[in-house]
Design an enzyme around this catalytic site. Structure first.
Site, mmCIF file in Angstrom:
data_model
loop_
_atom_site.group_PDB
_atom_site.id
_atom_site.type_symbol
_atom_site.label_atom_id
_atom_site.label_comp_id
_atom_site.label_asym_id
_atom_site.label_seq_id
_atom_site.Cartn_x
_atom_site.Cartn_y
_atom_site.Cartn_z
ATOM 1 C CB SER A 28 58.834 -24.324 47.634
ATOM 2 O OG SER A 28 59.741 -23.380 47.086
ATOM 3 C CB SER B 201 58.791 -20.899 45.381
ATOM 4 O OG SER B 201 58.364 -22.160 44.938
ATOM 5 C CE LYS C 73 62.300 -22.196 49.341
ATOM 6 N NZ LYS C 73 61.786 -21.834 47.997
#
Lengths: 482, 96, 481
Positions: A154, A178, A79
């Protein structure tokens, strides 16, 4: 050979037995990520050049039987809020579009010693603030199961990358769901470990007391392998802990609680049905099941949306155009900082910074932030007493299946409500996992969430793996192979 | 709620310049959220601030020994600087 | 209208740890910019703070030395404000749970003990350094350059209660605090290097009022002299404003060293609102009894304890105060010399006057190796026993500082021992009387001051070897005075 659907352990077996090579796997992964990128936009960057070399080195180690472990030569997506030295870390923000980290996050240093390969950096909601990966300054990511839908957020880029088999597994970060929510939306396993068991050093902070790095993977075993590689005490993170894991039963001696408040209004029938499905399996296996109530869960969104923005208002203050990142000039330093922050941050980030600033400001602290802190403490106490009677708590991961892109962007509060089931584990620092259970009537994945008490991560993974076998989900989104 | 929400002052504290349109839009978004979190105000809480832990697992701080560890090089530290000169970061004037 | 001023002082002391407060970058003292930095102290995204045990130990030492109650379960707070030399745009500090609270510091004013009450002692981290290119005011400044070597250096902040009544007390307080930090060995304590910085909150109110007036914060005082002058100026400014019926504005003012005035700092729109909240990167800090007791056991003798010991030797408080603010070796020298001489005043005078004076003249900071404390006590004793004159004592001391020798050797070599035999002295006295009959006549007629002249003549004829006291005594006897 189609290597992309295999688990980490299966791949490692092939490498060890010289039936496949890491470089072959890497080529497949790279081809897949490159070909899916236009439709999905899961990645913000792909590291082709350096990786081929790394994969070949891995080939060499396996051929010389010098391979270091299960992750040697395994391509993982990272990420883009986790720092890899000498690579960009953008947080999907204009603010950091040119930021090249001069240091490694601790999780990266740990994966480096395992000789894992990083396919690239994945898209996210700007600074990990969002639940759909639509709040990215570099374009939204789409759900590999149906590109009209969001992958969740996210960590939506990480989930879309793994679901489309553009990487074997990925790292995400989870502040209010997330990791678990996008894993659920994309038919994957998403694991948020106990707070403090994985170092946050080098993870660009959103809300420090809630953030935790964890894996998104195709299977519980893959998640376990990655968790065991990235966890452990880190002297660079004062919130990192050094405690031993607590063992719990994961056979029928375990007691299972169904969280009443997460089976009520606001949760779709389809989501509830998945929980019922899991409960029936457990009943058949002879587990003791009971309904439990945690009244404060009803307030968890309110608590979360005061604590997280308050922390983020200070955590994101450092983005000011002085030492790195975007700078928009001004006559004075103060003007420069105000202009930079106006230009560099997107709407959702501004909203949360302003909300947090307000919650901490003179005269409102007690009413908002102070109250939220104390309510959080009370929620921690509620969980402690529930865990005296239950070993695992089961609930839906998300109130609904994935929603369509654009569906909730105009209503922040509605978007926030989609985190209802996942937020409590962050507030209480609990380990929590989402495992895929089935598909909805619109052919989109659904999952259930299992929570357990702090420091029972390994037992939670064992329990989840048992369930995973029983559920035998084993479905992949179609249309991503050449 | 919204009448006591002074967006101009909050934006100043947060060091973000906002256009009038943005101010209006953000004020109304934030009012909705603040109305929602108002649910907390009915909650009976007797927890003393001294009983509140920073760490969700109620862990205590561990202090580190005063022993130097390698840092960034000068060049690494300045590598992302939007503007630098003579080994220093340069910004527009900050004098009051 | 009778007005009374009230002053509170906030002092920041830079701790002399090896590494910074929240990272293990070395604390450096150099002009070379940006050489001791890491992700944490320049606030790179993702970096986290890890507190320095020694800094916490030092702050606890200071809190204990000022008699503060130690907060067992403390925490760190973020103080939020935007400034380019503050990398995170928040400073990690302590708010409602400081390391120490409610202490006091003993000071000496005019030979009397006084106390300044301490409100709190807490941890702070330092900012980077800004230098402004251009000519000062914002309109003419062209840019600001930033060096972050100092960013994250540990500070202890000491806040007094609003109890100080004059600039004199304020100066005495800072001198005492500085000495305390030096004796505790937690700071270099050098004002000129910015190791110790202070701001003052000053208000003026009618004498009979129980309430304090509106407080004004004064910044930018870089020396004790500017502290004194800034306070005096500000008291005067506020007093005349009140006498003219004007109201005082709560604000921060800047001491202008060249103009010797305070000027209002243009306040940013909206008042300072630091939005303190507990730092989620730093769990609660619990100082165990074991830790606190260990720190307590390591306390060295404190300045006020040294003063008490000095007063026991017979010094008055004011002299004791001077010695308690001296370097450690001077204090030790005093006690060693006093042990031999048992003469506190002479020991004090010789050390603070002659010895330090000559060292200053010779521009040396410490005594040579061969210089034994016994040398000084020997010199003092020789004078006391009339074996040498005071002037000869000075000469001997000067030799002892510069050459590896002994007081006896110097006295012999330079023929400084005095004639103390009465019959020999009588002979010379009578000789001088014979040669100066006219003077003797005038003395007998009441011109007492000429006795001194006669004593001078006697010492001169002896070649300087006569003790003036004895000479005078015998002269008086011979002249039946």
């Amino acid at each position: 050979m189609d290597l992309l659907n295999l688990s980490i352990r299966e791949l490692n077996n092939l490498f060890v037995n010289k039936k496949a090579k890491p470089s072959e796997l890497y080529s497949e992964v790279f081809d897949r990520s490159a070909s899916s990128e236009a439709a999905l936009h899961a990645h913000l960057s792909l590291f082709e050049e350096t990786n081929l070399k790394k994969a070949k080195n891995s080939d060499q180690r396996f051929s010389n039987s010098e391979n270091v472990g299960l992750l040697d030569g395994i391509p993982l997506a990272i990420k883009d809020n986790i720092n890899i030295k000498n690579e960009k870390t953008t947080c999907s923000s204009k603010m950091l579009s040119n930021f090249i980290s001069p240091y490694n996050a601790t999780v990266i240093s740990k994966l480096d010693t395992e000789q894992a390969i990083y396919t690239g950096k994945t898209n996210l909601d700007e600074f990990a603030m969002g639940s759909s990966t639509e709040n990215s300054a570099f374009g939204l990511t789409r759900n590999p199961w149906n590109t009209d839908y969001v992958p969740g957020g996210s960590s939506g880029g990480s989930a879309a990358s793994v679901a489309s088999r553009s990487s074997i597994a990925a790292l995400g970060s989870d502040t209010g769901g997330s990791i678990r929510q996008p894993a659920s939306f994309c038919g994957l396993v998403g694991f948020k470990p106990t707070y403090g068991t994985v170092s946050r050093y080098g993870l660009i902070a959103f809300a420090s007391s809630l953030d935790q790095i964890g894996p998104i993977s195709k299977s519980v075993d893959d998640a376990r392998i990655i968790y065991s590689a990235i966890s452990g005490h880190d002297s660079l993170d004062s919130t990192s802990i050094n405690d031993e894991q607590i063992d719990m039963p994961f056979d029928k001696n375990a007691t299972i609680g169904i969280v009443k408040e997460l089976m009520e209004d606001g949760i779709s029938e389809e989501s509830k049905k998945e929980v019922d499905k899991v409960i029936n399996i457990l009943k058949q296996k002879g587990f003791n099941i009971k309904e439990v109530s945690l009244p404060l869960i009803k307030l968890s969104i309110s608590i979360y949306y005061l604590i997280a923005p308050a922390e983020c208002s200070a955590n994101l203050a450092r983005f000011d155009g002085v030492r790195y990142g975007l700078r928009v000039d001004g006559k004075t330093s103060y003007e420069m900082m105000e202009n930079t922050r106006a230009e560099g941050f997107g709407d959702e980030v501004k909203r949360r910074i302003l909300l947090g600033t307000y919650a901490l400001s003179a005269g409102y602290y007690d009413e908002y932030y102070g109250k939220a802190l104390r309510a959080r403490k009370k929620m921690v106490d509620e969980f402690s007493s529930i865990f005296k009677e239950c070993d695992y708590l089961i609930s839906p991961t998300t109130p609904t299946e994935a929603f369509k892109a654009g569906e909730k962007t105009s209503n922040p509060l509605e978007m926030y409500m989609s985190d209802l089931c996942t937020i409590p584990a962050n507030l209480a620092g609990l380990p929590a996992i989402s495992i895929p259970t089935g598909l909805s009537s619109s052919n989109l994945p659904l999952g259930v969430q299992i929570m357990s008490k702090p420091l029972t991560d390994n037992s939670l993974l064992n329990f989840s793996e048992m369930l995973e076998k029983e559920l035998d989900f084993n479905r992949t989104p179609e249309g991503w192979s050449k | 709620m919204s009448e006591k929400f002074d967006i101009t002052n909050i934006a100043k504290l947060a060091s973000i310049s906002l256009s009038d349109d943005e101010k209006q839009k953000l004020s109304s978004d934030l009012s909705v959220i603040l109305d929602h979190v108002q649910a907390l105000s009915n909650l009976e809480l007797d927890t003393n601030i001294e009983d509140v832990y920073i760490h969700p697992l109620e862990k205590e701080l561990v202090l580190d020994q005063d022993v130097e560890k390698p840092s960034l090089t000068h060049d690494e530290a300045l590598s992302n600087a939007p503007k630098a000169s003579d080994g220093k970061f340069i910004v527009p004037p900050s004098l009051e | 209208m009778n007005l009374k001023p009230t002053i509170g002082i906030e002092t920041h002391i830079e701790l002399n740890t090896n590494t910074k407060m929240f990272c293990r970058c070395k604390v450096v003292d150099t002009e070379e910019p940006n050489i001791s930095l890491c992700p944490t102290c320049i606030g790179l995204p993702g970096a986290l703070p890890v507190p320095n045990e020694k800094a916490i130990r030092y702050i606890t030492l200071l809190a204990l030395a000022t008699g503060c109650a130690i907060t067992k379960k403390g925490m760190f707070h973020r103080k939020n404000y935007f400034y380019p030399d503050l990398p995170k745009n928040y400073q990690i500090s302590q708010f409602d749970l400081p390391v120490g609270e409610n202490g006091k510091l003993e000071i000496v004013i005019d030979n009397e003990k006084d106390y300044v009450e301490i409100e709190r002692v807490h941890m702070e981290e330092d900012t980077g350094k800004s230098s402004h290119e251009g000519t000062g005011r914002i309109d003419s400044a062209t840019s600001t350059s930033l060096d972050f070597n100092r960013s994250g250096v540990p500070l202890v902040e000491i806040v007094t209660k609003p109890v100080i009544q004059s600039s004199k007390v304020a100066v005495a307080y800072i001198e005492e605090l500085r000495q305390l930090a030096i004796d505790l060995d937690i700071s270099e304590g050098k004002l000129e290097k910015g190791n110790l910085r202070f701001d003052a909150n000053i208000s003026v109110a009618p004498s009979e009022s129980d309430e304090l007036g509106t407080k004004v914060e004064i910044k930018n005082m870089n020396s004790l002299r500017s502290l004194e002058r800034a306070i005096d100026y500000e008291i005067k400014r506020q007093s005349s404003a009140i006498e003219n019926g004007e109201s005082i504005i709560q604000e921060t003012r800047h001491w202008d060293e060249s103009k010797e005035t305070t000027t209002s700092m243009r306040s940013k729109e909206g008042s300072a609102d630091y939005r303190y909240f507990s730092d989620p990167d730093l769990p609660n800090m619990v100082l165990s009894d074991e830790f606190v007791n260990q720190v307590k056991d390591s306390l060295p003798p404190l300045p006020h304890e040294n003063r008490n010991k000095l007063v026991e030797t017979g010094l008055d408080l004011s002299d004791a105060n001077v010695l308690s603010k001296s370097e450690k070796w001077i204090l030790e020298l005093y006690f060693e010399v006093f042990d031999n001489t048992k003469d506190s005043k002479a020991t004090f005078n010789w050390i603070t006057g002659e010895l330090q004076g000559q060292m200053r003249k010779l521009e040396i900071k410490s005594l040579p190796e061969w210089f034994s404390p016994a040398f000084l006590s020997d010199v003092i004793k020789l004078i006391d026993e009339n074996k040498i004159s005071f002037t000869s004592g000075k000469v001997i001391l000067e030799e002892l500082i510069q050459k590896d020798t002994t007081p006896d050797d110097v006295a012999k070599k330079l023929d400084l021992y005095q004639e103390n035999d009465e019959s020999a002295i009588s002979e010379i006295v009578n000789e001088v009387i014979k040669d100066n009959q006219d003077i003797v006549e005038r003395i007998k007629n009441g011109e007492d001051k000429l006795v001194g002249f006669m004593v001078g003549q006697i010492i001169k004829s002896s070649g300087g070897s006569i003790n003036p006291g004895i000479a005078k005594e015998i002269l008086s006897k011979e002249l039946n005075l």
